[in-house]
Enzyme design. Structure first.
Site, PDB file in Angstrom:
ATOM      1  N   LYS A  58       0.870  -1.177   0.000  1.00 24.21           N
ATOM      2  CA  LYS A  58       0.000   0.000   0.000  1.00 24.21           C
ATOM      3  C   LYS A  58       0.905   1.224   0.000  1.00 24.21           C
ATOM      4  O   LYS A  58       2.073   1.145   0.411  1.00 24.21           O
ATOM      5  CB  LYS A  58      -0.860   0.007   1.265  1.00 24.21           C
ATOM      6  CG  LYS A  58      -2.074   0.888   1.187  1.00 24.21           C
ATOM      7  CD  LYS A  58      -3.274   0.155   0.636  1.00 24.21           C
ATOM      8  CE  LYS A  58      -4.485   1.060   0.578  1.00 24.21           C
ATOM      9  NZ  LYS A  58      -5.672   0.386   0.084  1.00 24.21           N
TER      10      LYS A  58
ATOM     11  N   GLY B  81     -21.424   6.504   4.586  1.00 23.65           N
ATOM     12  CA  GLY B  81     -20.547   6.930   3.503  1.00 23.65           C
ATOM     13  C   GLY B  81     -21.099   6.477   2.169  1.00 23.65           C
ATOM     14  O   GLY B  81     -21.156   5.281   1.877  1.00 23.65           O
ATOM     15  N   VAL B  82     -21.540   7.442   1.378  1.00 20.49           N
ATOM     16  CA  VAL B  82     -22.111   7.082   0.066  1.00 20.49           C
ATOM     17  C   VAL B  82     -21.312   7.777  -1.039  1.00 20.49           C
ATOM     18  O   VAL B  82     -21.854   8.476  -1.894  1.00 20.49           O
ATOM     19  CB  VAL B  82     -23.637   7.387  -0.015  1.00 20.49           C
ATOM     20  CG1 VAL B  82     -24.397   6.306   0.726  1.00 20.49           C
ATOM     21  CG2 VAL B  82     -23.982   8.750   0.563  1.00 20.49           C
ATOM     22  N   GLY B  83     -19.993   7.584  -0.963  1.00 22.96           N
ATOM     23  CA  GLY B  83     -19.103   8.035  -2.039  1.00 22.96           C
ATOM     24  C   GLY B  83     -19.139   6.990  -3.145  1.00 22.96           C
ATOM     25  O   GLY B  83     -20.213   6.484  -3.493  1.00 22.96           O
TER      26      GLY B  83
ATOM     27  N   VAL C 177     -17.985   3.702  -3.411  1.00 23.03           N
ATOM     28  CA  VAL C 177     -18.432   2.352  -3.031  1.00 23.03           C
ATOM     29  C   VAL C 177     -19.858   2.386  -2.479  1.00 23.03           C
ATOM     30  O   VAL C 177     -20.712   1.574  -2.858  1.00 23.03           O
ATOM     31  CB  VAL C 177     -17.459   1.740  -1.992  1.00 23.03           C
ATOM     32  CG1 VAL C 177     -18.027   0.470  -1.392  1.00 23.03           C
ATOM     33  CG2 VAL C 177     -16.111   1.458  -2.638  1.00 23.03           C
TER      34      VAL C 177
ATOM     35  N   TYR D 166     -22.240   4.516  -2.951  1.00 22.38           N
ATOM     36  CA  TYR D 166     -23.253   4.843  -3.973  1.00 22.38           C
ATOM     37  C   TYR D 166     -23.655   3.592  -4.760  1.00 22.38           C
ATOM     38  O   TYR D 166     -24.835   3.278  -4.904  1.00 22.38           O
ATOM     39  CB  TYR D 166     -22.718   5.912  -4.933  1.00 22.38           C
ATOM     40  CG  TYR D 166     -23.585   6.072  -6.156  1.00 22.38           C
ATOM     41  CD1 TYR D 166     -24.803   6.754  -6.081  1.00 22.38           C
ATOM     42  CD2 TYR D 166     -23.222   5.498  -7.371  1.00 22.38           C
ATOM     43  CE1 TYR D 166     -25.631   6.862  -7.188  1.00 22.38           C
ATOM     44  CE2 TYR D 166     -24.035   5.602  -8.480  1.00 22.38           C
ATOM     45  CZ  TYR D 166     -25.233   6.289  -8.389  1.00 22.38           C
ATOM     46  OH  TYR D 166     -26.053   6.382  -9.483  1.00 22.38           O
TER      47      TYR D 166
END
Ligand code: NAD
Length: 354
Positions: free
Chosen positions: A80, A181-183, A185, A187
């Site tokens: 990473k 969290g609806v960014g 992924v 969404y």
């Protein structure tokens, strides 16, 4: 700065500190293991309180990628990178090109892709300087592009497996899911859940993201601090990590946790807490492996798009196996997953075929 003494240090093979004065680039690349193949994992652009915090994060995330790639059955080890976002950070083309040169110098032992704060467009800039990058624009073959729809599909299949195991429901019709969290992924996950007939409760600090899922999928929006404690069937964390600790676990009402965020447990003890509370936890690096499966197919060019969707769908049965083992051995699901991942890596180290 302590590296070998950091609590997240786990015999990582290599840690590289990258600095470029002319562009202001400060990055850390951590290679946890190359036993199964090149260390693959995204680059995260993030603001950290200190360099120590950035190091700790990248070490932890790199180890998680080793386990994620092993459990997804990929020919990838784990790595990473973080690019440190500072107040005077300028995400210029030359900064990302310079970063690409650092990745290239590792000669293919690290393969990068996008993570939080990055995009397909930025990956294309990095690719001007290195071939060891995926998550590029979609090719005619179907490979590549933003991996998050595949990540979300894997989470969706994982939620299906979890509600069948825990609640005995064959499908998601009529069930309720709280998505934190609806960014990217979150969404796409909302889209799959809505199509399957689930009702949605959502929270995000970005009003635009909220508006989109309220309009498109009839989601109900709640305050950020209330999302995890909603009276729903499933909680799906799709923002950042370390959301489950003693306090948040005591307020949970859902009996299933299955979402895409990496490193959802603040400590391993929180896995035991969830287990003791009778809450089924889908280990994050297993359920969110769809994106890296997509990245692997782009990098190795070994599967067509239909085969990639099929391989992502296999996340459901893989999780069912973990749930069954956890139940029969009375061990938290996160420990079962760690045990399985470590075994895959150690078998490969010792030459045992898996
Ligand atoms: P993203 O940046 O597109 O979306 C994250 C969303 O979470 C943003 O809309 C943000 O406003 C929101 N958010 C941040 N803090 C929040 C909080 N406290 N409460 C509610 N909302 C909050 O990122 P993404 O690509 O959707 O990734 C989400 C998570 O999934 C991350 O943990 C990432 O590491 C993990 N993940 C992503 C992928 C992928 O394919 N993108 C693959 C595996 C894992």
């Amino acid at each position: 700065m302590a590296v070998f003494d950091d609590s997240a240090f786990d015999a990582h093979e290599r840690v590289v500190f990258c600095h470029d004065a002319s562009t202001g680039l400060k990055a850390i690349i951590a290679i946890h293991s190359t036993v199964l193949g090149p260390a693959a994992g995204g680059t995260r652009l993030w603001s950290y309180a200190s360099d120590e915090e950035a190091l700790h994060d990248v070490l932890r995330l790199a180890q998680g990628m080793s386990y994620k790639n092993a459990m997804a059955g990929l020919k990838f080890g784990g790595g990473k990178a973080v690019i440190i976002n500072t107040p005077d950070f300028a995400g210029s083309d030359s900064l990302y090109e310079r970063y690409g040169e650092f990745v290239d110098q590792l000669g293919g032992s690290y393969v990068t892709a996008e993570d939080v704060g990055m995009s397909v467009e930025i990956m294309e800039i990095i690719a001007r300087r290195t071939k060891y990058v995926a998550g590029l624009s979609k090719k005619e073959s179907g490979a590549g592009g933003d991996p998050s729809p595949k990540t979300s599909f894997g989470i969706f299949k994982g939620i299906e497996a979890a509600v069948q195991f825990k609640l005995g429901h064959e499908n998601l019709g009529g069930l309720s899911v709280a998505v934190q969290g609806v960014g990217k992924v979150g969404y796409h996950l909302c889209r799959f859940l809505h199509e399957a007939g689930a009702s949605l409760v959502v929270a995000d600090m970005d009003a635009g993201c909220i508006e989109r899922v309220v309009q498109e999928f009839g989601a109900t929006s709640v305050a950020l601090e209330d999302i995890l404690s909603q009276d729903v069937d499933v909680v799906a964390p799709c923002a950042l990590g370390a959301v489950f600790n003693e306090r948040s676990i005591s307020s949970l009402q859902a009996s299933v946790i299955a979402g895409g965020a990496n490193n959802q447990l603040e400590t391993a003890a929180d896995g035991q807490r969830l287990h003791d509370a009778g809450i089924l936890f889908a280990p994050d690096y297993v359920i969110n492996g769809g994106g890296i499966i997509n990245v692997a197919s782009e990098y190795y060019r070994d599967l067509d798009d239909d085969e990639v969707w099929e391989r992502v769908a296999a996340i459901g049965p893989r999780l069912t196996g973990i749930f069954e083992e956890a139940k029969s051995s009375d061990v938290p699901t996160n420990e079962v997953a760690d045990r399985q991942a470590k075994k895959i890596i150690s078998d490969a180290t010792s030459g045992t075929d898996t």
